[in-house]
Each structure stands twice: as structure tokens, then as C-alpha cells.
Design a protein around this motif. Structure first.
Motif, PDB file in Angstrom:
ATOM      1  N   GLY A  96       0.830  -1.197   0.000  1.00 53.44           N
ATOM      2  CA  GLY A  96       0.000   0.000   0.000  1.00 53.44           C
ATOM      3  C   GLY A  96       0.858   1.237   0.000  1.00 53.44           C
ATOM      4  N   ALA A  97       0.343   2.308   0.583  1.00 50.09           N
ATOM      5  CA  ALA A  97       1.057   3.582   0.602  1.00 50.09           C
ATOM      6  C   ALA A  97       2.197   3.536   1.608  1.00 50.09           C
ATOM      7  CB  ALA A  97       0.092   4.707   0.948  1.00 50.09           C
ATOM      8  N   THR A 156       3.397  -1.699  -7.810  1.00 46.37           N
ATOM      9  CA  THR A 156       3.171  -0.970  -6.560  1.00 46.37           C
ATOM     10  C   THR A 156       4.252   0.078  -6.355  1.00 46.37           C
ATOM     11  OG1 THR A 156       2.163  -2.940  -5.586  1.00 46.37           O
ATOM     12  CG2 THR A 156       2.864  -1.220  -4.070  1.00 46.37           C
ATOM     13  N   LEU A 160       3.754   4.084  -6.149  1.00 44.76           N
ATOM     14  CA  LEU A 160       4.224   4.780  -4.953  1.00 44.76           C
ATOM     15  C   LEU A 160       5.122   5.957  -5.319  1.00 44.76           C
ATOM     16  CD1 LEU A 160       4.765   4.939  -1.848  1.00 44.76           C
ATOM     17  CD2 LEU A 160       6.613   3.298  -2.229  1.00 44.76           C
ATOM     18  N   ALA A 163       3.154   8.743  -7.083  1.00 38.01           N
ATOM     19  CA  ALA A 163       2.311   9.509  -6.166  1.00 38.01           C
ATOM     20  C   ALA A 163       3.143  10.467  -5.330  1.00 38.01           C
ATOM     21  CB  ALA A 163       1.531   8.553  -5.258  1.00 38.01           C
ATOM     22  N   ALA A 164       4.309  10.010  -4.862  1.00 39.97           N
ATOM     23  CA  ALA A 164       5.156  10.876  -4.044  1.00 39.97           C
ATOM     24  C   ALA A 164       5.812  11.973  -4.869  1.00 39.97           C
ATOM     25  CB  ALA A 164       6.219  10.035  -3.337  1.00 39.97           C
ATOM     26  N   LEU A 653      -2.809   4.755  -3.016  1.00 36.79           N
ATOM     27  CA  LEU A 653      -1.852   5.861  -3.000  1.00 36.79           C
ATOM     28  C   LEU A 653      -2.531   7.155  -3.411  1.00 36.79           C
ATOM     29  CD1 LEU A 653       1.157   4.040  -4.633  1.00 36.79           C
ATOM     30  CD2 LEU A 653       0.985   4.755  -2.266  1.00 36.79           C
ATOM     31  N   SER A 656      -4.406   8.493  -0.520  1.00 37.21           N
ATOM     32  CA  SER A 656      -3.549   9.076   0.519  1.00 37.21           C
ATOM     33  C   SER A 656      -2.965  10.400   0.092  1.00 37.21           C
ATOM     34  CB  SER A 656      -2.417   8.096   0.864  1.00 37.21           C
ATOM     35  OG  SER A 656      -1.553   7.933  -0.240  1.00 37.21           O
ATOM     36  N   GLU A 657      -2.789  10.566  -1.208  1.00 37.21           N
ATOM     37  CA  GLU A 657      -2.234  11.824  -1.722  1.00 37.21           C
ATOM     38  C   GLU A 657      -3.182  12.958  -1.482  1.00 37.21           C
ATOM     39  OE1 GLU A 657       0.620  14.207  -3.821  1.00 37.21           O
ATOM     40  OE2 GLU A 657       0.653  12.294  -2.792  1.00 37.21           O
TER      41      GLU A 657
END
Length: 657
Positions: A96-97, A156, A160, A163-164, A653, A656-657
Motif C-alpha cells: 500500500g502507501a 506498486t 508509490l 504519487a510521491a 496511493l 492518501s495523496e
């Protein structure tokens, strides 16, 4: 853990052994230690020994890691493999995130498949997504390796990192070229001045053609004749150079010698053809473990994303969601996916494309024997629905002339080639050296072809086809043609922004050919009808055939030669293209003047749009064709099993962003 435990079987493929589809693989007795380290531990997880032996043998034949082959062939789910690897390494498996360290470089992380975690928020320091040799090295070091690591599946990890690094990725996709070389991008401020200069020059030239003042008309006629002459010369030379030769074909490459191939397919509002796109890409005859397919969708295009998730994605396919931002263009979407590319070679396909199955192999074999300065190979794009109406029929003829005659000839002559928007194959390293595509140019293909020429690289054509459909409604046709014309105006303006540098770097003849080809593509549709009307007037009422003085002799001589050689340069490539593509002559050809007038209308609309909305991408809607993915070929390719919830890691992700 969801695994396939039955013994695998696969049909015969090009360059690979034959396996019976119905009879289980009979593997000789062996021990677990004989298996490659990257899959040997899976026996303890309950994977059938015959599956592992078959994968090890096939991986050796293809020159890939056995883990990569297992996952790509659908014999084990990607997430399941990395969970088993994490248990073997006694470390967490990230599904996951996760928080990454502030200031991380998303490009470096994607290249190395390693990212630094935020030590203040996570219980581990590093996130790894190894494959092949990286897994073997990690297993070899596991006894003394630091414990504060986590592993995760490549998809994944990609989600990740994207997204970051969302803001940096979006910024680079739009502005990387304009920052690296401002004068080579269509978004540079200088282009706005070029807009007005070009418009004033166009209006002045048009006024000169239609003016009653004889001197102005003569000057305008000679200027237009010079532009047309250059385009005619390049077109006739390319036509002559496209004649078939007896050159030996490129040697066949074994599966082990084939490079990893990345395919980028941008899809925007393409839910209707998403399944067709996936089926066409699955039909490609290439080792699955060496395929890396990125399907790019826009952040707000949930319909296409859902359609793709239901389309039966192969394990080597990844949906990449482009972060929101401007401009909303195809080249920006391509730039989003470029940092994710793992392949030594890279190809672009559109959502509606149906490439021939062997196209990737043909391109890889041609690259293997081509000089290092050959940066791109353009496949031949063929229209599949030319029978539907007269617009599609003329569209098919123009494509046949361009991709079966003109482009191959330009490649043989080593002249700059404006690329087609699809089915172009690149050396990935050179494409990155060019800083990818110009996100602000609505014909990024033509721009990139000239940029390659500017830096001394060549583009050639290959004899492999991609089938697609032409617009069948006037509004769709006009929108697409206007976008092309607008992009050519952008490309020519960028090219002429630094003419001396272009001539110095490309060479005089190459620069002359590029200018003439691009200028005639625009001047012909814009001014051709008015030029023809004035010549017709002088032919009927004036002294075109009976000049009275030396000035009239020059003007009439130029005009008549342009008419003769212009018709030759127009008709000859079309006839040759129709013959090579198997298109039959039809009574619809009497509508050629109407079609040319529509092209002129599209050019003037493009000129207007260039001043008002220079970066707006006019979307062409596509409808699915029943059985289109297999309409020209039959490929018996196994269908790998799919995960129940593909790409759920990205969804987490994004939340969460």
C-alpha cells in the motif's frame, strides 16, 4: 497466495520451443537447488516443481530472469511473488502507501528500483522492487543485508514513486524541454510574435495574389512558385528513392537476443476502444517477459481507467495515471510514461491501432544492424476503413502515399522525416537525450522528427504495418486535419526561430529539404486554391500562354512548370501508394478537387486556431471495430490470468495523496 499449480503449456512461438497445449509438461527429475535462485524458494511456497522447471528453461532461452518470466506469463501473480520473496528475506512486503524521504528524486528511484523511506514515519529505511539479477544479488546478500528494508511489486513501486513525486513528474512532463532548450519548444514566448508575423505575411501574400496590381501579383506568384518548387523537388526525390531494392533483410534475432521493449499507449476518453487496444497489444509476437507496456490515462478519465481494468490486462501491462495539469495533450501523457520505460527500445501506439504481430521483432532486428545514429524507425500506417465513404477513401490514399512512398524515400535519402503520430520505434536512450516530446506542440511527431535531424540523428521506415480507421464524418475529419495543420505551423515556426543554427547542425541540403517540405505542406493548402484561380483567369483571359514581355515569360514559365510538376508530384506518390497498399481506383476520384478544397478549409481554420488556442488538442473520437484486433492476422497467444483487483495499490496511493 493465488498461484497456478498446474503444469504450464504454451503454443509454438517464433524462436521458441513447441509445447503441447493439452498434455502436461514432462519434466526430468531434478532438485530444488538446480533452479535459479530467484525462483527456487517458491517451491517451499507450494508452487508446482514442473512449473518452476519449465520457467527456468524458458527463461534461459529468452535471456531473462525466471521470476520475470513466471510473472509475465501469468504463472504467478506479481504481488504473490513479492510476498513470498519478502518471507524468504524476512522483511516487510509493502502493498500500500508509504512515506518517502523528503526531496527524493523520482527519476533516480525509478531507474534503480530503490527509494529511500522516511525514517521518521516508517519502520524501514529502503524500499526495493528487484527483478531478475537484482533478486539473485539480494538473496545472495540476505545473510548480511540490513534488516530495515521492505520489498514491493514493481507496479506498486511505480505507483508509490509517482504519487510521491506527483508535482515534479507533472512539471517535467510539461516543461522539461522548454527548460532545457527554450527555443526548441512551442511554448516559448517567441512563438507568439511568430504567430502575428506569419498571419501578416499570409494575408499580405494572399492580397498580392488577388491584387490587380501586376507587379505585386508577379512577386507573389514567384514566391509561391519557389515554395511549391521546393516541396515538389523533395516529394519527387523521395518518390524515386522509395523504389524497392534488393537489399538483404535484417537477420532474425533469437528470443535471447531480443531487447526489452517498452510500449506507450496514451488513451484519453477511449473507453469504447480500451478492450480493442488491449487485445491488439496482446496479439504482438514478442517474449512476454521482455514486454513493458504502459497504458496512460488522464487523472479525471475514470471511464477509460475502468474499461482498461475490465479488459483483461496482461501481467506486463501497467495503467499509468497522468497527474492533472496543462497542457492536456498527447505528448504530455507520453512524457509522463517516459521515465517509467524499462526497455532499450520504445514504441508508441494509439488506442485504435492494430499493429501487425511481428512489428516489434522487425524493428528490433532493423535496429540491431542500423548505425548508432538511427534514432527512430517509422512503421507504415494503413487505413482499414477506406471503403466506408469518400472521406475515408481519400484519407486512405493520402496515408498510402505518405507512409508507403514518401517516408520510406526520405529515410533512404537520409532527409528529415516528420514522424507519424503512432507506430514509431525509438532507441530509448536517444529519446531521453532529446528530452522526450514537446508537450506544447500538437503534432509532437513532426516536431520530434525535425529535432532528431537537428542533432544529427536519422529516421528510417520499416516494412511493417499498423492498421487504424480514418474519420468518417466531416466534423471529425476537419478537427483532426486542422490540428495537424496547426501543429505543422508550430513546428515550422520553431524551426525558423533559429535558421542559422538549424542549417549549421543539420547541413544545408537537409535543412533545405525540411523547410521546403514543411512550408509547402502549409502554403499549398492555404494559397493553392487562390493560386489556381488566378492562373485559370490568366489562362482564359490573360497572357499565360502568350507572354508579351520578358517578365511575363518568367512568370508564365514558372507557373506552368509548377502546374505540370506539381501534378506529377501529387499524382505519382498517390498512384504508387495505392498500388503498394492494394487500393483500387474508384469513381470517387472525381471528388479530388472537393477534397483539396476541404484541406484548404482545414488549413485556414488551423491558422485561426493557432492565434486563438495554439495548445488546444482537438480530440478525435474512435469507435470499436468488431474483431479489429485480429482482422489482418491470426495469433494464437495464451491468455494469462488476471488479478481480481488490478492496480488497487495505486488507488490507495491516490487516496492518501
Amino acid at each position: 497466495m493465488r498461484l497456478r499449480t498446474e503444469s504450464p503449456s504454451r503454443p509454438r512461438r517464433f524462436g521458441s520451443p513447441s509445447y503441447n497445449r493439452h498434455r502436461p509438461l514432462q519434466a526430468p527429475a531434478t532438485t530444488k537447488n538446480a533452479l535459479p535462485a530467484e525462483i527456487a524458494f517458491l517451491a517451499e511456497a507450494g508452487v508446482d516443481q514442473g512449473v518452476l522447471i519449465w520457467a527456468a528453461r524458458r527463461a534461459r532461452c529468452q535471456g531473462v530472469g525466471a521470476d520475470e518470466l513466471l510473472i509475465a506469463e501469468g504463472l504467478i501473480e506479481e504481488d504473490a511473488y513479492y510476498r513470498a520473496l519478502a518471507r524468504r528475506l524476512n522483511c516487510p512486503c509493502l502493498e500500500g502507501a508509504a512515506a518517502l524521504a523528503p526531496g527524493f528524486d523520482y527519476r533516480a528511484a525509478l531507474r534503480a528500483s530503490v527509494a529511500r523511506a522516511d525514517p521518521d514515519r516508517e519502520s524501514f529505511d529502503w524500499i526495493l522492487s528487484p527483478r531478475g539479477k537484482q533478486v539473485r544479488d539480494l538473496l545472495a546478500l540476505s545473510g548480511g543485508a540490513p534488516r530495515r528494508i521492505a520489498v514491493c511489486a514493481p507496479k506498486t513501486f511505480s505507483a508509490l514513486v509517482r504519487a510521491a513525486g506527483r508535482r515534479a513528474l507533472a512539471d517535467d512532463a510539461a516543461f522539461a524541454l522548454s527548460r532545457a532548450a527554450p527555443r526548441l519548444s512551442a511554448c516559448a514566448p517567441q512563438l507568439r510574435w511568430s504567430n502575428f508575423v506569419f498571419i501578416l505575411a499570409s494575408l499580405g501574400l494572399l492580397a498580392g495574389v488577388m491584387a490587380a496590381w501586376r507587379d505585386v501579383f508577379d512577386i507573389a506568384t514567384l514566391i509561391l512558385a519557389s515554395l511549391f518548387y521546393g516541396g515538389i523537388y523533395v516529394r519527387l526525390c523521395a518518390t524515386a528513392a522509395s523504389m524497392p531494392t534488393d537489399a538483404a533483410p535484417a537477420p532474425r534475432l533469437s528470443d535471447a537476443d531480443l531487447p526489452t521493449y517498452t510500449i506507450i499507449a496514451p488513451l484519453h476518453r477511449e473507453a469504447a476502444v480500451a478492450a480493442q487496444c488491449v487485445n491488439a497489444l496482446r496479439a504482438l509476437d514478442y517474449p512476454a517477459a521482455k514486454l513493458d507496456i504502459k497504458l496512460v490515462v488522464e487523472e479525471d478519465d475514470s471511464e477509460t481507467y475502468i474499461a482498461l481494468s475490465r479488459a483483461g490486462l496482461a501481467p506486463y501491462m501497467e495503467v499509468v495515471v497522468a497527474p492533472g495539469g496543462q497542457p492536456r495533450t498527447k505528448p504530455r501523457a507520453l512524457n509522463v510514461a517516459l521515465p517509467l520505460a524499462r526497455g532499450e527500445l520504445l514504441a508508441i501506439f494509439d488506442a485504435e491501432d492494430r499493429p501487425e504481430p511481428l512489428q516489434l521483432r522487425i524493428a528490433a532486428e532493423r535496429f540491431a544492424v542500423s548505425p548508432a545514429n538511427v534514432a527512430c524507425l517509422q512503421a507504415r500506417i494503413a487505413i482499414d476503413n477506406g471503403h466506408e465513404n469518400w472521406l475515408a477513401y481519400f484519407f486512405a490514399i493520402s496515408y498510402a502515399a505518405l507512409f508507403d512512398v514518401i517516408n520510406p524515400g526520405l529515410g533512404e535519402l537520409g532527409l528529415p522525416m516528420p514522424l507519424g503520430g503512432t507506430s514509431n520505434h525509438f532507441r530509448t536512450a536517444l529519446l531521453r537525450r532529446m528530452v522526450g516530446w514537446d508537450a506544447w506542440n500538437v503534432t509532437e511527431d513532426a516536431d520530434l522528427g525535425l529535432r532528431f535531424a537537428r542533432f544529427g540523428y536519422e529516421v528510417h521506415a520499416i516494412d511493417a504495418a499498423t492498421y487504424e480507421d480514418a474519420p468518417v464524418t466531416l466534423s471529425a475529419w476537419l478537427g483532426q486535419r486542422s490540428r495537424w495543420m496547426k501543429g505543422w505551423m508550430q513546428t515550422l515556426a520553431v524551426f525558423l526561430r533559429t535558421p542559422r543554427a538549424q542549417i549549421r547542425k543539420m547541413g544545408s541540403f537537409q535543412a533545405f529539404a525540411a523547410i521546403c517540405a514543411m512550408a509547402s505542406l502549409l502554403a499549398g493548402p492555404l494559397f493553392g486554391p487562390f493560386y489556381g484561380l488566378r492562373l485559370g483567369h490568366d489562362l482564359w483571359f490573360g497572357d499565360l500562354l502568350d507572354p508579351k514581355d520578358w517578365r511575363a515569360v518568367i512568370v508564365s514559365g514558372f507557373s506552368l512548370s509548377v502546374v505540370f510538376f506539381g501534378l506529377l508530384a501529387f499524382v505519382l506518390p498517390n498512384v504508387m501508394g495505392m498500388r503498394r497498399r492494394g487500393l483500387k481506383a474508384s469513381a470517387l476520384l472525381i471528388l479530388s478537387p472537393v477534397y483539396m478544397l476541404l484541406v484548404s478549409l482545414a488549413a485556414w481554420r488551423a491558422l485561426w486556431e493557432w492565434t486563438r488556442q495554439p495548445f488546444v488538442w482537438t480530440k478525435t473520437e474512435h469507435a470499436p471495430r468488431p474483431g479489429a484486433a485480429r482482422s489482418h492476422f491470426s495469433v494464437n497467444r495464451p491468455q494469462a490470468p488476471q488479478t481480481a483487483q488490478p492496480y488497487s495499490a495505486f488507488a490507495g496511493l491516490a487516496d492518501s495523496e
